[in-house]
Motif scaffolding. Structure first.
Motif, short mmCIF file in Angstrom:
data_model
loop_
_atom_site.label_atom_id
_atom_site.label_comp_id
_atom_site.label_asym_id
_atom_site.label_seq_id
_atom_site.Cartn_x
_atom_site.Cartn_y
_atom_site.Cartn_z
N HIS A 105 0.81 -1.22 0.00
CA HIS A 105 0.00 0.00 0.00
C HIS A 105 0.85 1.27 0.00
CE1 HIS A 105 -2.61 -2.97 2.40
NE2 HIS A 105 -2.95 -3.04 1.13
N PHE A 106 0.23 2.34 -0.45
CA PHE A 106 0.88 3.65 -0.43
C PHE A 106 0.71 4.34 0.93
CE2 PHE A 106 0.20 3.13 -5.03
CZ PHE A 106 1.49 3.37 -5.48
N VAL A 107 -0.52 4.37 1.46
CA VAL A 107 -0.76 5.08 2.72
C VAL A 107 -1.48 4.24 3.75
CG1 VAL A 107 -0.72 7.40 1.71
CG2 VAL A 107 -2.89 6.13 1.78
N HIS A 108 -2.32 3.31 3.35
CA HIS A 108 -3.14 2.59 4.31
C HIS A 108 -2.29 1.83 5.32
CE1 HIS A 108 -5.81 -0.62 5.84
NE2 HIS A 108 -6.68 0.37 5.85
N ALA A 109 -2.58 2.05 6.61
CA ALA A 109 -1.86 1.43 7.72
C ALA A 109 -0.38 1.82 7.75
CB ALA A 109 -2.00 -0.09 7.68
N ARG A 110 -0.01 2.95 7.13
CA ARG A 110 1.39 3.39 7.09
C ARG A 110 1.60 4.71 7.82
NH1 ARG A 110 4.13 4.64 3.01
NH2 ARG A 110 6.03 3.64 3.79
N SER A 111 0.70 5.06 8.73
CA SER A 111 0.89 6.31 9.48
C SER A 111 2.21 6.27 10.24
CB SER A 111 -0.27 6.51 10.46
OG SER A 111 -0.45 5.38 11.28
N GLY A 112 2.91 7.41 10.25
CA GLY A 112 4.20 7.50 10.91
C GLY A 112 5.36 7.05 10.04
N ARG A 113 5.07 6.59 8.84
CA ARG A 113 6.11 6.13 7.93
C ARG A 113 6.22 7.09 6.73
NH1 ARG A 113 7.52 1.18 9.79
NH2 ARG A 113 5.96 0.06 11.01
N PRO A 114 7.34 7.05 6.00
CA PRO A 114 7.54 8.00 4.91
C PRO A 114 6.63 7.73 3.71
CG PRO A 114 9.37 6.46 5.01
CD PRO A 114 8.55 6.23 6.23
N CYS A 115 6.16 8.79 3.12
CA CYS A 115 5.36 8.70 1.91
C CYS A 115 6.21 8.14 0.77
CB CYS A 115 4.82 10.09 1.55
SG CYS A 115 3.95 10.15 -0.03
N ARG A 116 5.65 7.23 0.01
CA ARG A 116 6.39 6.62 -1.09
C ARG A 116 6.55 7.60 -2.26
NH1 ARG A 116 6.73 1.34 0.39
NH2 ARG A 116 4.95 0.35 1.43
N ARG A 117 5.80 8.69 -2.25
CA ARG A 117 5.89 9.66 -3.33
C ARG A 117 6.80 10.83 -2.97
NH1 ARG A 117 0.36 11.36 -4.42
NH2 ARG A 117 0.18 9.82 -6.09
N GLU A 163 -17.51 7.54 12.70
CA GLU A 163 -16.20 7.93 12.19
C GLU A 163 -15.40 6.70 11.78
OE1 GLU A 163 -17.31 8.61 15.23
OE2 GLU A 163 -17.10 10.75 15.72
N ARG A 164 -14.57 6.87 10.75
CA ARG A 164 -13.68 5.81 10.29
C ARG A 164 -12.28 6.39 10.17
NH1 ARG A 164 -16.65 2.30 7.10
NH2 ARG A 164 -14.79 0.99 7.00
N THR A 165 -11.28 5.52 10.14
CA THR A 165 -9.91 5.98 9.98
C THR A 165 -9.60 6.28 8.52
OG1 THR A 165 -9.16 3.68 9.84
CG2 THR A 165 -9.02 4.76 12.00
N MET A 166 -8.83 7.33 8.30
CA MET A 166 -8.40 7.69 6.94
C MET A 166 -6.91 7.97 6.98
SD MET A 166 -9.21 8.21 3.76
CE MET A 166 -11.01 8.24 3.86
N PHE A 167 -6.16 7.26 6.17
CA PHE A 167 -4.72 7.46 6.06
C PHE A 167 -4.45 8.38 4.87
CE2 PHE A 167 -5.41 3.47 8.23
CZ PHE A 167 -4.45 3.48 9.23
N TYR A 168 -3.48 9.27 5.04
CA TYR A 168 -3.25 10.26 3.98
C TYR A 168 -1.87 10.89 4.13
CZ TYR A 168 -3.87 13.99 7.45
OH TYR A 168 -3.71 14.83 8.53
N CYS A 169 -1.43 11.56 3.08
CA CYS A 169 -0.18 12.31 3.10
C CYS A 169 -0.52 13.79 3.02
CB CYS A 169 0.72 11.93 1.93
SG CYS A 169 2.20 12.97 1.80
N PRO A 170 -0.27 14.56 4.07
CA PRO A 170 -0.61 15.99 4.05
C PRO A 170 0.08 16.73 2.92
CG PRO A 170 -0.07 15.28 6.28
CD PRO A 170 0.30 14.15 5.37
N THR A 171 1.30 16.34 2.57
CA THR A 171 2.04 17.03 1.52
C THR A 171 1.43 16.78 0.14
OG1 THR A 171 4.06 16.82 2.83
CG2 THR A 171 4.32 17.38 0.50
N CYS A 172 1.11 15.53 -0.14
CA CYS A 172 0.57 15.16 -1.46
C CYS A 172 -0.91 15.44 -1.61
CB CYS A 172 0.81 13.68 -1.73
SG CYS A 172 2.55 13.21 -1.86
N GLN A 173 -1.61 15.62 -0.47
CA GLN A 173 -3.07 15.70 -0.54
C GLN A 173 -3.64 16.97 0.08
OE1 GLN A 173 -3.18 11.28 0.80
NE2 GLN A 173 -5.18 11.61 -0.20
N GLY A 174 -2.87 18.04 0.01
CA GLY A 174 -3.44 19.35 0.30
C GLY A 174 -3.49 19.80 1.74
N GLY A 175 -2.74 19.18 2.62
CA GLY A 175 -2.68 19.69 3.98
C GLY A 175 -3.21 18.73 5.02
N ILE A 176 -3.06 19.14 6.26
CA ILE A 176 -3.39 18.30 7.40
C ILE A 176 -4.90 18.27 7.63
CG2 ILE A 176 -3.30 20.05 9.23
CD1 ILE A 176 -1.48 17.93 10.75
#
Length: 288
Positions: free
Chosen positions: A222-234, A250-263
């Motif tokens: 995976h790119f982001v799922h279950a990878r919180s705290g780890r480096p973005c592959r992009r 509520e559900r969990t959502m994994f994301y990269c703030p840099t690649c996806q527009g912020g925190i």
């Protein structure tokens, strides 16, 4: 919770094992249907609808099950069935003279007239892996949503079968922020997102290991799922996890703030431990 591709694969496996043969084993361990007996009936088909499983028999009944968070259906040879019937977490057993389908830790189990299936799955949106998949309808429903795009993807009334894995992965690949208002997205971006989801899930339903990267080696799927705290592959910056959706659901959502527009709005920005790291256990909010 198993997503639509996993449920589709489960239905396919059960159908191959049971269809066309008389039922000789019928054991339901949910109070409301504990006295039901399907012996003698013949399985006509077992299909998935989003995250729901529909086991239809020729007597006009459907066994409806939902795996919820931890459920599963196993297929075992009759000779190996006895030990499974002794398990405390067994909720259902339906079998023929050759194969047994064993439902463990099922979240929901009921028997309804096949003619009334619409009462339980009729509210669902277009099924990403269904025979009646409708791209235009899916795009329209997402654009008409009054919530953020990440929550809209997880709403089974909008799209059936998408869970946190495919929502997180598809939004990252398309570089869309999960907390972007669905109605504000350009139609062409939503069209690309829907196409991406369909491609990912369609490819995944044929494999036991779900992968969005094309790699099925452990830790590289995976790119982001279950990878919180780890480096973005992009971009190399840190993947984060936050909650998304209406209060109480509520559900969990994994994301990269840099690649996806912020925190995320509810993310305080504090460091998050990688999942599985020392002291982190399974809590995605365990922080350093």
């Amino acid at each position: 919770m198993p997503e639509g591709d996993t449920v589709w694969r489960t239905a396919h496996r059960l159908h191959r094992a049971l269809s066309g043969e008389p039922i000789t084993l019928s054991d339901f361990r949910f109070p409301e249907i504990a006295t039901a007996d399907l012996r003698g009936a013949v399985t006509t088909e077992i299909v998935s609808r989003g995250k729901h499983l529909l086991h239809r028999v020729d007597s006009g009944l459907t066994v409806h099950s939902h795996l919820k968070m931890e459920g599963q259906w196993r297929v075992e040879r009759v000779a190996d069935t006895a030990r499974w019937l002794r398990r405390a977490d067994l909720r259902a057993a339906v079998g023929t003279d050759t194969w047994s389908a064993l439902g463990l830790r099922l979240g929901l189990l009921e028997i309804v007239p096949t003619s009334r299936e619409g009462d339980i799955v009729g509210h669902l949106g277009p099924d990403v892996l269904g025979p009646d998949w409708d791209v235009e309808r899916a795009i329209h429903r997402l654009l008409a949503s009054t919530t953020v795009i990440g929550a809209a993807l997880l709403d089974q009334r909008v799209l059936a079968g998408v869970g946190t894995l495919w929502a997180s992965e598809s939004l990252f690949i398309e570089q869309i922020g999960p907390w972007s208002a669905a109605a504000d997205l350009a139609p062409e971006r939503v069209e690309a997102l829907v196409a991406r989801i369909h491609r990912l899930m369609d490819a995944s339903r044929h494999h036991a290991v779900q992968s969005s990267t094309g790699v099925r080696r452990r830790g590289e799927e995976h790119f982001v799922h279950a990878r919180s705290g780890r480096p973005c592959r992009r971009c190399g910056n840190t993947i984060r996890v936050s909650m998304i959706g209406p209060a109480g659901r509520e559900r969990t959502m994994f994301y990269c703030p840099t690649c996806q527009g912020g925190i995320a709005p509810g993310d305080d920005g504090r460091p998050q431990r990688p999942l599985g790291s020392s002291g982190g256990r399974s809590n995605p909010y365990r922080r350093a």
